[in-house]
Design an enzyme around this catalytic site. Structure first.
Site, PDB file in Angstrom:
ATOM      1  N   SER A 130       0.843  -1.186   0.000  1.00 20.37           N
ATOM      2  CA  SER A 130       0.000   0.000   0.000  1.00 20.37           C
ATOM      3  C   SER A 130       0.887   1.248   0.000  1.00 20.37           C
ATOM      4  CB  SER A 130      -0.963  -0.032   1.198  1.00 20.37           C
ATOM      5  OG  SER A 130      -1.980   0.925   1.060  1.00 20.37           O
ATOM      6  N   GLU A 158      -1.537  -2.650  -8.022  1.00 26.77           N
ATOM      7  CA  GLU A 158      -2.817  -2.964  -7.388  1.00 26.77           C
ATOM      8  C   GLU A 158      -3.420  -1.652  -6.907  1.00 26.77           C
ATOM      9  OE1 GLU A 158      -3.548  -2.837  -3.760  1.00 26.77           O
ATOM     10  OE2 GLU A 158      -1.683  -1.732  -3.491  1.00 26.77           O
ATOM     11  N   HIS A 205      -4.936  -5.294  -1.485  1.00 29.81           N
ATOM     12  CA  HIS A 205      -5.895  -5.078  -0.404  1.00 29.81           C
ATOM     13  C   HIS A 205      -7.001  -6.124  -0.477  1.00 29.81           C
ATOM     14  CE1 HIS A 205      -3.807  -1.230  -0.734  1.00 29.81           C
ATOM     15  NE2 HIS A 205      -4.225  -0.947   0.480  1.00 29.81           N
TER      16      HIS A 205
END
Length: 302
Positions: A109, A207, A273
């Protein structure tokens, strides 16, 4: 690229929060999971600090990262959660400390910015992988997420194919190169900075989470006009967790954007995630083959 040493039972692993503050209950739950792996979690000095949306002042989070790399007793550094804040640290990292004390660095992230910076200026292989509070500490954490840590103890290639993943082909072909990337927002944020991701001759992974289709379109277009798809050897799209009502739009967008690409493109891998959330090393060689519908990534530790 420098590969860190593998872990052994009983090793101490440092827990840091270089971005946002973790939920304390989830953090302790996650550290209990690390203990079940026969690891000894060591909280950083400033792990429980808070400053608005950050896990403490920049100086405190930077101190924790440096001290964990400098401590010879710490064999790996695992991030507690993402959020926001690592881009504020990147210019002030002492990359010579990291280069001289290579060890496992593990997170995803917002941690993407540190992956890019550390690989660029320290040459260390790092891991895009599930974190202590935001993954291990959650009640819905799946056993596969827990098991993905095994690659740190027993070096093995990561293989994703039609039999063990949800991989889908957007554009056929084969490509080999070092795999790089992370969260799409952070990759886009790096453009025009001294930490801008290099994609030439590499396989690009990305992502994303909770972004509408038009925002993903905007980021991919930005990456395209910045030349980040010109010389890539392949594109691997991990989990794209969509806001309500956007899933089909995003699916259509990805196929439209990449269907005529001169390189292979796959999507749908459970990396990001999501649960399960598989960890992968970044900076190592990978091979993408859509005939076999497979992605092979070499081990990230020695």
């Amino acid at each position: 690229m420098i590969k860190p040493e593998r872990l052994h039972e009983g090793d101490c692993v440092g827990i840091i929060a270089p971005a946002g503050p973790p939920d304390e209950k989830e953090l302790f739950n996650g550290m209990d999971k690390l203990k079940q792996m026969k690891l000894t979690p060591v909280p950083a000095r400033n792990l429980f600090q808070k400053k608005m949306y950050l896990a403490g002042k920049d100086e405190e989070r930077l101190e924790d990262l440096h001290s964990m790399f400098l401590d010879p007793a710490i064999k790996a550094i695992i991030c507690a959660r993402g959020g926001y804040g690592t881009a504020r640290l990147a210019p002030y990292l002492d990359y010579s400390i990291i280069r001289s004390n290579p060890k496992v660095f593990w997170g995803y992230s917002d941690i993407t910015y540190l992956h890019m910076a550390i690989q660029m200026y320290s040459g260390l292989v790092t891991f895009h992988a599930p974190m202590v509070a935001s993954d291990l500490g959650k009640n819905d954490c799946k056993i596969e997420t827990f098991h993905t840590f095994s690659q740190l103890f027993y070096p093995h290639a990561n293989l994703f194919n039609r039999f063990n993943s949800t991989i889908e082909v957007i554009k056929s072909g084969c490509g080999s190169g070092r795999i790089v990337g992370g969260n799409l927002t952070l990759l886009t944020d790096s453009l025009g900075t001294e930490f801008e991701i290099s994609t030439s001759g590499r396989i690009l992974f990305f992502e994303e989470v909770n972004e509408p289709a038009y925002r993903i379109d905007a980021m991919l277009t930005h990456m395209k006009w910045a030349g980040k798809f010109e010389n890539v050897c392949g594109v691997v799209i991990g989990d794209i967790k969509a806001v309500k009502g956007e899933s089909e739009k995003i699916r259509e967008l990805l196929y439209e954007f990449f269907c005529n690409a001169p390189f292979p493109v796959v999507r749908g891998l459970e990396i990001g995630h999501c649960q399960p959330n598989y960890g992968i090393p970044l900076g190592v060689q990978a091979h993408l083959d859509t005939d076999r519908i497979s992605l092979m990534i070499e081990p990230g530790v020695e």
